[in-house]
Design a protein around this motif. Structure first.
Motif, PDB file in Angstrom:
ATOM      1  N   LEU A  33     -48.539  23.292  31.100  1.00 31.37           N
ATOM      2  CA  LEU A  33     -48.053  23.759  29.806  1.00 31.37           C
ATOM      3  C   LEU A  33     -46.781  24.569  30.024  1.00 31.37           C
ATOM      4  O   LEU A  33     -46.777  25.516  30.811  1.00 31.37           O
ATOM      5  CB  LEU A  33     -49.111  24.630  29.116  1.00 31.37           C
ATOM      6  N   HIS A  35     -43.820  26.866  28.256  1.00 35.30           N
ATOM      7  CA  HIS A  35     -43.507  27.649  27.055  1.00 35.30           C
ATOM      8  C   HIS A  35     -42.017  27.610  26.716  1.00 35.30           C
ATOM      9  O   HIS A  35     -41.177  27.202  27.512  1.00 35.30           O
ATOM     10  CB  HIS A  35     -43.977  29.096  27.241  1.00 35.30           C
ATOM     11  N   SER A  41     -45.948  32.680  29.674  1.00 33.52           N
ATOM     12  CA  SER A  41     -47.087  31.770  29.763  1.00 33.52           C
ATOM     13  C   SER A  41     -48.313  32.275  29.007  1.00 33.52           C
ATOM     14  O   SER A  41     -49.225  31.500  28.719  1.00 33.52           O
ATOM     15  CB  SER A  41     -47.445  31.504  31.224  1.00 33.52           C
ATOM     16  N   PHE A  44     -49.821  30.467  25.900  1.00 31.54           N
ATOM     17  CA  PHE A  44     -50.866  29.441  25.951  1.00 31.54           C
ATOM     18  C   PHE A  44     -52.226  29.995  26.376  1.00 31.54           C
ATOM     19  O   PHE A  44     -53.151  29.217  26.604  1.00 31.54           O
ATOM     20  CB  PHE A  44     -50.472  28.357  26.963  1.00 31.54           C
ATOM     21  N   GLU A  45     -52.365  31.302  26.530  1.00 35.66           N
ATOM     22  CA  GLU A  45     -53.546  31.861  27.179  1.00 35.66           C
ATOM     23  C   GLU A  45     -54.853  31.429  26.522  1.00 35.66           C
ATOM     24  O   GLU A  45     -55.783  30.973  27.201  1.00 35.66           O
ATOM     25  CB  GLU A  45     -53.446  33.389  27.204  1.00 35.66           C
ATOM     26  N   ALA A  48     -55.387  27.707  26.876  1.00 41.38           N
ATOM     27  CA  ALA A  48     -55.664  27.342  28.266  1.00 41.38           C
ATOM     28  C   ALA A  48     -57.133  27.541  28.609  1.00 41.38           C
ATOM     29  O   ALA A  48     -57.729  26.748  29.352  1.00 41.38           O
ATOM     30  CB  ALA A  48     -54.779  28.148  29.207  1.00 41.38           C
ATOM     31  N   THR A  59     -50.183  27.069  34.059  1.00 46.02           N
ATOM     32  CA  THR A  59     -49.153  27.719  33.242  1.00 46.02           C
ATOM     33  C   THR A  59     -48.286  28.574  34.142  1.00 46.02           C
ATOM     34  O   THR A  59     -48.716  28.977  35.221  1.00 46.02           O
ATOM     35  CB  THR A  59     -49.780  28.597  32.139  1.00 46.02           C
ATOM     36  N   TYR A  60     -47.081  28.854  33.704  1.00 50.51           N
ATOM     37  CA  TYR A  60     -46.197  29.729  34.487  1.00 50.51           C
ATOM     38  C   TYR A  60     -45.161  30.351  33.570  1.00 50.51           C
ATOM     39  O   TYR A  60     -44.854  29.812  32.498  1.00 50.51           O
ATOM     40  CB  TYR A  60     -45.518  28.953  35.623  1.00 50.51           C
ATOM     41  N   ASP A  61     -44.648  31.511  33.983  1.00 60.71           N
ATOM     42  CA  ASP A  61     -43.534  32.139  33.279  1.00 60.71           C
ATOM     43  C   ASP A  61     -42.253  31.464  33.741  1.00 60.71           C
ATOM     44  O   ASP A  61     -41.969  31.432  34.950  1.00 60.71           O
ATOM     45  CB  ASP A  61     -43.454  33.634  33.605  1.00 60.71           C
TER      46      ASP A  61
END
Length: 291
Positions: A33, A35, A41, A44-45, A48, A59-61
């Motif tokens: 995912l 953002h 990220s 999407f918490e 997710a 997910t990642y920043d």
């Protein structure tokens, strides 16, 4: 019944000029995912957590956002190019996939994250099984392009005068509305998102908003486009509709507005799961045709 860990596994991805913060949770097919703007990220918490019942969710920043840091040397020395360029961001995403131990993933990108996801699929098709882009922030043509130019002008003026709140409002106006069902954000989260917006207007804006629809013609994997039912007057909804029309793809209408993944996480999780299932079905159909 499959056991899902309550806490995600956090990991760091070291790039030449940056360190990226990532999370992995769940088990099953890989799902990445990505953002967009003025967030990280955590956008999407909640979704997710739900998707982890079916997928290995990653997910990642994106670089420069919240916990993902770009080196001071890279920020100061731009002679070699923009360290936030779209190509580099796609390479970041590929590095995240590999660091999470995945060989191939289904990718969902929201807003500017959709542009990154598209570039990722074009450069690294071997890593991507399919794409779902929700209101991706492409330039578009004619009226859509004019609207994008107006937004960029407002963002530049806000940046040059140091008025990030004004930049945020320009973005909100361009989205075509907000969802009253969305949970309110803490002051700490709002402050963090405002800092992430600064990253976009200072470093990313020109590179992202100049991306046109021809980038999507380079994609060889199954591609799906989504747009919010409530954001029909929004700039990014209109971009999504234009993409679907030009590429002769079905436009998937989803509940809510531009921030659908964060505003309505359960509905978003159901949508992504359904689009993934359609992609798997499409692949099977293609394989049967080859036989």
């Amino acid at each position: 019944m499959k056991q899902i860990k309550e806490q995600p596994e956090e990991f760091a991805v070291e790039r030449e000029d940056a360190v990226l913060f990532g999370r992995k949770r769940g088990a099953g097919p890989g799902l990445l995912l990505i953002h967009g703007v003025a967030c990280d990220s955590d956008y999407f918490e909640e979704a997710a957590k739900l998707l982890a019942k079916k997928f290995t969710v990653i997910t990642y920043d994106r670089r420069g956002c919240s916990r993902s840091r770009v080196s001071e040397a890279a920020l100061k020395n731009t002679a070699g190019g923009n360290p936030f360029a779209l190509q580099i961001q796609a390479e970041d995403a590929a590095a995240v996939i590999r660091a999470a131990g995945q060989q191939k993933v289904f990718v969902t990108g929201s807003s500017a994250g959709g542009v990154v996801a598209s570039r990722l699929a074009a450069l690294y098709p071997e890593l991507v099984s399919g794409l779902f882009l929700h209101e991706p922030a492409f330039r578009g043509a004619e009226a859509v392009a004019a609207g994008m130019d107006t937004l960029v002008k407002k963002l530049r003026e806000a940046r040059d005068t140091g008025r990030m709140i004004r930049a945020l409002w320009a973005f909100i106006e361009s989205m075509g509305g907000v969802d009253e069902r969305a949970e309110s954000k803490s002051l700490q989260k709002q402050a963090r998102d405002l800092e992430n917006l600064k990253v976009f207007v200072q470093y990313e804006m020109e590179s992202f908003f100049e991306a046109d629809l021809n980038l999507l013609r380079e994609i060889s994997v199954p591609l799906w486009i989504g747009a919010g039912e409530g954001s029909r007057e929004g700039l990014f909804h209109r971009t999504a509709a234009e993409i679907a029309g030009k590429l002769k793809l079905p436009l998937i209408f989803v509940p809510g507005y531009h921030n659908f993944p964060s505003d309505l996480p359960r509905e978003f999780a159901v949508t992504v799961s359904g689009v993934y299932d359609m992609t798997v079905g499409f692949d099977r159909e293609q394989d049967e045709m080859k036989l």
